[in-house]
Motif scaffolding. Sequence first.
Motif, PDB file in Angstrom:
ATOM      1  N   SER A   3      41.128  36.474  58.008  1.00  0.00           N
ATOM      2  CA  SER A   3      41.107  36.993  59.363  1.00  0.00           C
ATOM      3  C   SER A   3      41.620  38.424  59.371  1.00  0.00           C
ATOM      4  CB  SER A   3      41.979  36.103  60.261  1.00  0.00           C
ATOM      5  OG  SER A   3      43.313  36.112  59.790  1.00  0.00           O
ATOM      6  N   ALA A   4      41.334  39.138  60.426  1.00  0.00           N
ATOM      7  CA  ALA A   4      41.755  40.534  60.527  1.00  0.00           C
ATOM      8  C   ALA A   4      43.273  40.615  60.407  1.00  0.00           C
ATOM      9  CB  ALA A   4      41.284  41.129  61.845  1.00  0.00           C
ATOM     10  N   GLY A   5      43.745  41.524  59.590  1.00  0.00           N
ATOM     11  CA  GLY A   5      45.168  41.719  59.418  1.00  0.00           C
ATOM     12  C   GLY A   5      45.803  40.816  58.375  1.00  0.00           C
ATOM     13  N   ALA A   6      45.073  39.850  57.858  1.00  0.00           N
ATOM     14  CA  ALA A   6      45.622  38.960  56.845  1.00  0.00           C
ATOM     15  C   ALA A   6      45.755  39.707  55.526  1.00  0.00           C
ATOM     16  CB  ALA A   6      44.734  37.735  56.663  1.00  0.00           C
ATOM     17  N   LYS A   7      46.797  39.374  54.781  1.00  0.00           N
ATOM     18  CA  LYS A   7      46.997  40.021  53.491  1.00  0.00           C
ATOM     19  C   LYS A   7      46.024  39.459  52.470  1.00  0.00           C
ATOM     20  CE  LYS A   7      51.810  41.244  53.947  1.00  0.00           C
ATOM     21  NZ  LYS A   7      53.143  41.155  53.349  1.00  0.00           N
ATOM     22  N   ARG A   8      45.443  40.356  51.681  1.00  0.00           N
ATOM     23  CA  ARG A   8      44.537  39.956  50.607  1.00  0.00           C
ATOM     24  C   ARG A   8      45.350  39.788  49.342  1.00  0.00           C
ATOM     25  NH1 ARG A   8      38.853  40.919  51.465  1.00  0.00           N
ATOM     26  NH2 ARG A   8      38.865  39.712  49.572  1.00  0.00           N
ATOM     27  N   LYS A   9      44.955  38.861  48.517  1.00  0.00           N
ATOM     28  CA  LYS A   9      45.604  38.660  47.229  1.00  0.00           C
ATOM     29  C   LYS A   9      44.683  39.173  46.139  1.00  0.00           C
ATOM     30  CE  LYS A   9      48.412  34.825  48.672  1.00  0.00           C
ATOM     31  NZ  LYS A   9      48.807  33.448  48.445  1.00  0.00           N
ATOM     32  N   ILE A  10      45.285  39.691  45.082  1.00  0.00           N
ATOM     33  CA  ILE A  10      44.521  40.213  43.956  1.00  0.00           C
ATOM     34  C   ILE A  10      44.677  39.251  42.791  1.00  0.00           C
ATOM     35  CG2 ILE A  10      44.303  42.088  42.289  1.00  0.00           C
ATOM     36  CD1 ILE A  10      45.381  43.959  44.452  1.00  0.00           C
ATOM     37  N   MET A  11      43.559  38.859  42.194  1.00  0.00           N
ATOM     38  CA  MET A  11      43.583  37.996  41.013  1.00  0.00           C
ATOM     39  C   MET A  11      43.621  38.878  39.776  1.00  0.00           C
ATOM     40  SD  MET A  11      40.773  35.226  39.667  1.00  0.00           S
ATOM     41  CE  MET A  11      41.275  33.859  40.684  1.00  0.00           C
ATOM     42  N   LEU A  12      44.629  38.673  38.940  1.00  0.00           N
ATOM     43  CA  LEU A  12      44.763  39.396  37.679  1.00  0.00           C
ATOM     44  C   LEU A  12      44.087  38.573  36.589  1.00  0.00           C
ATOM     45  CD1 LEU A  12      46.020  41.659  35.919  1.00  0.00           C
ATOM     46  CD2 LEU A  12      48.021  40.170  35.682  1.00  0.00           C
ATOM     47  N   VAL A  13      43.118  39.174  35.923  1.00  0.00           N
ATOM     48  CA  VAL A  13      42.401  38.487  34.846  1.00  0.00           C
ATOM     49  C   VAL A  13      42.680  39.230  33.546  1.00  0.00           C
ATOM     50  CG1 VAL A  13      40.163  37.699  33.985  1.00  0.00           C
ATOM     51  CG2 VAL A  13      40.586  37.789  36.458  1.00  0.00           C
ATOM     52  N   THR A  14      43.365  38.554  32.619  1.00  0.00           N
ATOM     53  CA  THR A  14      43.626  39.147  31.317  1.00  0.00           C
ATOM     54  C   THR A  14      42.519  38.744  30.354  1.00  0.00           C
ATOM     55  OG1 THR A  14      45.009  37.282  30.612  1.00  0.00           O
ATOM     56  CG2 THR A  14      46.113  39.128  31.714  1.00  0.00           C
ATOM     57  N   LEU A  35      39.930  41.825  42.418  1.00  0.00           N
ATOM     58  CA  LEU A  35      40.257  41.642  41.007  1.00  0.00           C
ATOM     59  C   LEU A  35      40.974  42.832  40.394  1.00  0.00           C
ATOM     60  CD1 LEU A  35      36.817  40.213  39.838  1.00  0.00           C
ATOM     61  CD2 LEU A  35      38.899  38.911  40.304  1.00  0.00           C
ATOM     62  N   ALA A  36      41.867  42.517  39.471  1.00  0.00           N
ATOM     63  CA  ALA A  36      42.468  43.492  38.563  1.00  0.00           C
ATOM     64  C   ALA A  36      42.158  42.971  37.162  1.00  0.00           C
ATOM     65  CB  ALA A  36      43.971  43.599  38.776  1.00  0.00           C
ATOM     66  N   LEU A  37      41.431  43.753  36.392  1.00  0.00           N
ATOM     67  CA  LEU A  37      40.977  43.337  35.064  1.00  0.00           C
ATOM     68  C   LEU A  37      41.784  44.047  33.990  1.00  0.00           C
ATOM     69  CD1 LEU A  37      37.138  43.655  35.731  1.00  0.00           C
ATOM     70  CD2 LEU A  37      38.614  41.662  36.143  1.00  0.00           C
ATOM     71  N   VAL A  38      42.262  43.280  32.996  1.00  0.00           N
ATOM     72  CA  VAL A  38      43.066  43.830  31.915  1.00  0.00           C
ATOM     73  C   VAL A  38      42.518  43.353  30.577  1.00  0.00           C
ATOM     74  CG1 VAL A  38      45.381  43.880  30.889  1.00  0.00           C
ATOM     75  CG2 VAL A  38      45.128  43.826  33.368  1.00  0.00           C
ATOM     76  N   LEU A  48      32.066  45.741  32.914  1.00  0.00           N
ATOM     77  CA  LEU A  48      32.204  44.537  33.742  1.00  0.00           C
ATOM     78  C   LEU A  48      32.512  44.912  35.191  1.00  0.00           C
ATOM     79  CD1 LEU A  48      32.324  41.476  34.084  1.00  0.00           C
ATOM     80  CD2 LEU A  48      34.742  41.591  33.395  1.00  0.00           C
ATOM     81  N   ALA A  49      33.403  45.867  35.395  1.00  0.00           N
ATOM     82  CA  ALA A  49      33.736  46.294  36.756  1.00  0.00           C
ATOM     83  C   ALA A  49      32.502  46.854  37.468  1.00  0.00           C
ATOM     84  CB  ALA A  49      34.855  47.326  36.723  1.00  0.00           C
ATOM     85  N   ASP A  50      31.709  47.630  36.759  1.00  0.00           N
ATOM     86  CA  ASP A  50      30.483  48.171  37.341  1.00  0.00           C
ATOM     87  C   ASP A  50      29.493  47.054  37.688  1.00  0.00           C
ATOM     88  OD1 ASP A  50      31.491  50.735  37.111  1.00  0.00           O
ATOM     89  OD2 ASP A  50      30.358  51.200  35.275  1.00  0.00           O
ATOM     90  N   GLU A  51      29.374  46.070  36.795  1.00  0.00           N
ATOM     91  CA  GLU A  51      28.487  44.921  37.036  1.00  0.00           C
ATOM     92  C   GLU A  51      28.921  44.166  38.286  1.00  0.00           C
ATOM     93  OE1 GLU A  51      28.048  40.473  35.203  1.00  0.00           O
ATOM     94  OE2 GLU A  51      28.330  42.087  33.758  1.00  0.00           O
ATOM     95  N   ILE A  52      30.214  43.887  38.398  1.00  0.00           N
ATOM     96  CA  ILE A  52      30.740  43.147  39.550  1.00  0.00           C
ATOM     97  C   ILE A  52      30.550  43.957  40.826  1.00  0.00           C
ATOM     98  CG2 ILE A  52      32.883  42.328  40.617  1.00  0.00           C
ATOM     99  CD1 ILE A  52      33.718  41.410  37.754  1.00  0.00           C
ATOM    100  N   ALA A  53      30.816  45.260  40.763  1.00  0.00           N
ATOM    101  CA  ALA A  53      30.650  46.119  41.936  1.00  0.00           C
ATOM    102  C   ALA A  53      29.201  46.130  42.410  1.00  0.00           C
ATOM    103  CB  ALA A  53      31.125  47.528  41.617  1.00  0.00           C
ATOM    104  N   ARG A  66      34.808  47.675  43.673  1.00  0.00           N
ATOM    105  CA  ARG A  66      34.942  47.741  42.218  1.00  0.00           C
ATOM    106  C   ARG A  66      36.339  47.259  41.851  1.00  0.00           C
ATOM    107  NH1 ARG A  66      36.299  50.747  37.661  1.00  0.00           N
ATOM    108  NH2 ARG A  66      34.643  50.939  36.117  1.00  0.00           N
ATOM    109  N   PRO A  67      36.437  46.318  40.919  1.00  0.00           N
ATOM    110  CA  PRO A  67      37.761  45.835  40.513  1.00  0.00           C
ATOM    111  C   PRO A  67      38.614  46.949  39.904  1.00  0.00           C
ATOM    112  CG  PRO A  67      36.035  44.378  39.703  1.00  0.00           C
ATOM    113  CD  PRO A  67      35.360  45.609  40.244  1.00  0.00           C
ATOM    114  N   LEU A  68      39.912  46.793  40.004  1.00  0.00           N
ATOM    115  CA  LEU A  68      40.836  47.678  39.304  1.00  0.00           C
ATOM    116  C   LEU A  68      40.764  47.337  37.823  1.00  0.00           C
ATOM    117  CD1 LEU A  68      43.913  47.135  41.636  1.00  0.00           C
ATOM    118  CD2 LEU A  68      42.355  49.083  41.649  1.00  0.00           C
TER     119      LEU A  68
END
Length: 82
Positions: A3-14, A35-38, A48-53, A66-68
Amino acid sequence: MTSAGAKRKIMLVTGASGGIGADLARLAATRGHDLALVARNRAALDALADEIAAKSAAGPSQANARPLVHDCDLAKPGSVAG
């Protein structure tokens, strides 16, 4: 969906440059996760980030365009710093 104003969570993928890590990132992106990709391989992370974007731009996703990405070796603490 959030919903508007809700905090988004970032999934870290190693290990996101290939194999299970890359597959997990693709799946999470289709489900709207930000996503945050490491991994050690920066070129593979960028590809991969370009593909996902590209796929998220073509579909109804609320994920980041685009993922971080961060290339580092998590086994070497000195490489983690930004």
